[in-house]
Design a protein around this motif. Structure first.
Motif, PDB file in Angstrom:
ATOM      1  N   LYS A 174       0.833  -1.198   0.000  1.00  0.00           N
ATOM      2  CA  LYS A 174       0.000   0.000   0.000  1.00  0.00           C
ATOM      3  C   LYS A 174       0.873   1.256   0.000  1.00  0.00           C
ATOM      4  N   ASP A 175       0.324   2.330  -0.556  1.00  0.00           N
ATOM      5  CA  ASP A 175       1.080   3.578  -0.641  1.00  0.00           C
ATOM      6  C   ASP A 175       1.503   4.078   0.733  1.00  0.00           C
ATOM      7  N   VAL A 176       0.621   3.964   1.711  1.00  0.00           N
ATOM      8  CA  VAL A 176       0.949   4.468   3.048  1.00  0.00           C
ATOM      9  C   VAL A 176       2.109   3.682   3.657  1.00  0.00           C
ATOM     10  N   SER A 177       2.167   2.380   3.386  1.00  0.00           N
ATOM     11  CA  SER A 177       3.281   1.558   3.870  1.00  0.00           C
ATOM     12  C   SER A 177       4.559   1.880   3.109  1.00  0.00           C
ATOM     13  N   LEU A 178       4.417   2.100   1.819  1.00  0.00           N
ATOM     14  CA  LEU A 178       5.569   2.402   0.970  1.00  0.00           C
ATOM     15  C   LEU A 178       6.235   3.704   1.404  1.00  0.00           C
ATOM     16  N   ALA A 196      14.042   4.333   3.746  1.00  0.00           N
ATOM     17  CA  ALA A 196      14.814   4.888   2.633  1.00  0.00           C
ATOM     18  C   ALA A 196      14.086   6.017   1.920  1.00  0.00           C
ATOM     19  N   PHE A 197      12.769   6.109   2.091  1.00  0.00           N
ATOM     20  CA  PHE A 197      11.983   7.120   1.403  1.00  0.00           C
ATOM     21  C   PHE A 197      11.596   8.285   2.312  1.00  0.00           C
ATOM     22  N   GLN A 198      12.065   8.281   3.544  1.00  0.00           N
ATOM     23  CA  GLN A 198      11.825   9.408   4.442  1.00  0.00           C
ATOM     24  C   GLN A 198      12.811  10.524   4.118  1.00  0.00           C
ATOM     25  N   PRO A 199      12.418  11.795   4.307  1.00  0.00           N
ATOM     26  CA  PRO A 199      13.257  12.926   3.857  1.00  0.00           C
ATOM     27  C   PRO A 199      14.700  12.875   4.336  1.00  0.00           C
ATOM     28  N   ALA A 248       8.137  -1.586  -6.641  1.00  0.00           N
ATOM     29  CA  ALA A 248       7.340  -0.378  -6.841  1.00  0.00           C
ATOM     30  C   ALA A 248       8.298   0.798  -6.986  1.00  0.00           C
ATOM     31  N   ASP A 249       7.928   1.762  -7.826  1.00  0.00           N
ATOM     32  CA  ASP A 249       8.755   2.948  -8.048  1.00  0.00           C
ATOM     33  C   ASP A 249       8.036   4.190  -7.556  1.00  0.00           C
ATOM     34  N   LEU A 250       8.819   5.136  -7.035  1.00  0.00           N
ATOM     35  CA  LEU A 250       8.270   6.380  -6.522  1.00  0.00           C
ATOM     36  C   LEU A 250       9.079   7.553  -7.067  1.00  0.00           C
ATOM     37  N   GLN A 251       8.528   8.758  -6.842  1.00  0.00           N
ATOM     38  CA  GLN A 251       9.257   9.984  -7.165  1.00  0.00           C
ATOM     39  C   GLN A 251       8.936  11.024  -6.107  1.00  0.00           C
ATOM     40  N   GLN A 280      18.322  15.613  -7.526  1.00  0.00           N
ATOM     41  CA  GLN A 280      19.670  15.188  -7.922  1.00  0.00           C
ATOM     42  C   GLN A 280      19.532  14.317  -9.166  1.00  0.00           C
ATOM     43  N   GLY A 281      19.520  14.950 -10.323  1.00  0.00           N
ATOM     44  CA  GLY A 281      19.330  14.172 -11.554  1.00  0.00           C
ATOM     45  C   GLY A 281      17.920  13.604 -11.599  1.00  0.00           C
ATOM     46  N   ARG A 282      17.824  12.346 -11.937  1.00  0.00           N
ATOM     47  CA  ARG A 282      16.514  11.693 -12.026  1.00  0.00           C
ATOM     48  C   ARG A 282      16.062  11.277 -10.630  1.00  0.00           C
ATOM     49  N   ASN A 283      14.872  11.650 -10.272  1.00  0.00           N
ATOM     50  CA  ASN A 283      14.359  11.355  -8.920  1.00  0.00           C
ATOM     51  C   ASN A 283      13.642  10.008  -8.901  1.00  0.00           C
ATOM     52  N   ASN A 284      14.398   8.950  -9.080  1.00  0.00           N
ATOM     53  CA  ASN A 284      13.828   7.603  -9.070  1.00  0.00           C
ATOM     54  C   ASN A 284      14.119   6.929  -7.739  1.00  0.00           C
ATOM     55  N   TYR A 285      13.064   6.429  -7.121  1.00  0.00           N
ATOM     56  CA  TYR A 285      13.176   5.699  -5.862  1.00  0.00           C
ATOM     57  C   TYR A 285      12.446   4.370  -6.046  1.00  0.00           C
TER      58      TYR A 285
END
Length: 511
Positions: free
Chosen positions: A401-405, A410-413, A434-437, A443-448
């Protein structure tokens, strides 16, 4: 980056080799057992193929036939991301009359050590000639492959992350030493001071342990990676403490203060429920009358019960198959009665233990109350309905789920500002990505990216119309950090890919 600038409790992997070309390979949930209540891990041929792929990736980064000097790999990091060995799925607990959560029992450490010795024989030793014993050879083939790479001048580091089924290694030092030496092929002299210091800083344990505890996570900014097993998100496989509870999520500074006690103490799912399932398999196997029609089939089902996900699905199939046998063959009615009797006795036994209730989360405990009340009626249709309901509730997530993701570290500021962009876990046995932005930092491409490694094991899956099939499933993540190439071609110096392997065959469906 100075330590004071890191998020609270975060300890990064030592950066002493950051200038090298590095390859990091991750696999999860191997579940090497003593095979006394079924064999969970993949077969020897699967492991041989995996290590061949690993050697090829080291020698051919980017799958190129001819590798330029600046692209050659100098260092390999192999991360075993939790549940490497399984010290709960064994009949030894039931045979000794001891439960896995009884850590103060005089025989607790003895059982752990006996289980480890059998794991070494099955998974860490060369296969004996003409042996009919279970065998996977994971650790044997790992050591053989890595020795060959070291002989070519590749620096190799094995990093075992703790999961919820091998956490007993954290509390029995003798078993941990056996794991390091016999399984990983690492002696105390092979463990660097920097590795000891890294584990001690992360886990809050002594820095002079000859065989350090297994770390809880791996974080490296060059690899842009944070990897952890994932049990911290599971309320049934982590334990609330004075400073932390599962609803609070990722808080390594709190865990540090308590030496990660929330993930080393017994829990409902990994210790209590899994321990009871092992006891049921052992007891049922000893109860079956081998002379009854269908007894061989039921024994095969018992041997494969750990290959279902969730495990309750195996109980559903066992009850259904024995019922079907009884209807088709009158002589097999006694066999079905044996299965039902053993199932109900095991269920009552499970409910009678205080630890079952004490370790359960509130929502799980509510389900246990309902199960405890309804199981008294001893109706087959009710038994099977309850098991199907439990299987439905415990079905692993087919997506995140998005909220879990967004709650993953690693995705916290604060973690993103360090350059972490890849969060990896296992635990659920379901491979996902799953991919996020995010708008910041730019910093270049914002791929997470989030990757779940699933499990490397055989699995029993239903066919589309009817029946079941056994297949081998595995996933490995390869991350290339080519620091030398970054000076000339920075856009091609970092890459990662996943290799999935699914295998079928007559040997796997032999019965």
């Amino acid at each position: 980056m100075a330590e004071r600038e890191l998020p609270p409790g975060l300890v990064l992997w030592p950066s002493g080799t950051a200038g090298r070309n590095r390859l990091c390979v991750l696999i999860s949930d191997i579940h090497c057992t003593d095979c006394s209540v079924g064999n969970q891990t993949a077969s020897e041929t699967d492991w041989q193929l995996f290590f061949e792929q690993l050697e090829f990736a080291v020698c051919n980064p980017g799958d190129k036939a001819h590798t330029a000097p600046e692209q050659r790999i100098d260092e390999l990091l192999l991360i075993l991301n939790g549940d490497i060995v399984d010290l709960i799925r064994t009949s030894k607990w039931a045979e000794a009359g001891v439960y896995p959560w009884q850590r103060d029992h005089p025989r607790f450490a003895e059982i752990i050590l006996a289980t480890m010795r059998d794991i070494v024989a099955i998974h860490a030793s060369k296969r004996p000639e003409r042996s009919e014993q279970p065998y996977s050879g994971f650790f044997y083939w790992m050591r053989e492959s890595l020795a060959g790479l070291r002989a070519r001048g590749i620096a190799v580091t094995i990093i075992p992350i703790v999961g919820n089924h091998d956490k007993e290694l954290q509390v029995v030092p003798e078993a941990r030493q056996m794991f390091y030496e016999e399984c990983l092929g690492i002696t105390a002299l092979d463990i660097s001071d920097s590795y000891r210091a890294w584990v001690a800083a992360q886990m809050g344990t002594p820095a002079d342990d000859m065989y350090p505890c297994m770390p809880f996570y791996f974080a490296d900014t060059g690899l842009r990676l944070l990897a952890t097993h994932g049990q911290w998100r599971d309320q049934d496989n982590s334990r609330a403490t004075a400073l932390w509870k599962p609803s609070r999520g990722w808080q390594p500074h709190k865990w540090q203060q308590e030496k990660y006690r929330a993930f080393s103490e017994p829990c409902f799912g990994d210790t209590v429920a899994a321990g009871m399932l092992s006891r049921f398999i052992w007891k049922m196997a000893g109860t079956i009358d081998s002379n009854m029609p269908g007894a061989g089939r039921i024994r095969n089902l018992l041997d494969e019960m750990d290959l279902y996900r969730p495990s309750v699905s195996a109980v559903v199939r066992l009850l259904s198959e024995s019922r079907r046998l009884a209807r088709r063959t009158p002589e097999a009615r006694g066999l079905h009665d044996q299965v039902l009797r053993c199932f109900r006795e095991s269920l009552v036994d499970w409910m009678s233990h205080a630890e079952t209730w004490n370790s359960a989360h509130r929502s799980t405990k509510l389900g246990l109350y309902v199960l405890n009340f309804l199981s008294r009626f001893k109706w087959y249709w009710l038994d099977i309905s309850l098991m199907r309901l439990m299987a439905k509730v415990q079905e692993p997530e087919s997506d995140i789920k998005d909220v879990s993701l967004l709650a993953l570290p690693a995705f916290q500021p604060a973690y993103r500002m360090l350059g972490l962009r890849l969060h990896v876990e296992g635990h659920t046995h379901v491979a996902l990505e799953a991919d996020l932005q995010f708008p910041r930092p730019r910093q270049g491409r914002n791929n997470y990216t989030y990757i779940n490694l699933g499990a490397w094991r055989d699995s029993i899956v239903p066919k589309r119309n009817r029946g079941y099939r056994r297949r081998g499933i595995g996933r490995a993540l390869f991350i290339f950090d080519l620091a030398k190439l970054a000076r000339h071609t920075p856009g091609d110096s970092y890459r990662f890919y996943v290799r999935d392997m699914t295998s079928w065959g007559d040997r796997m469906d032999s019965w």
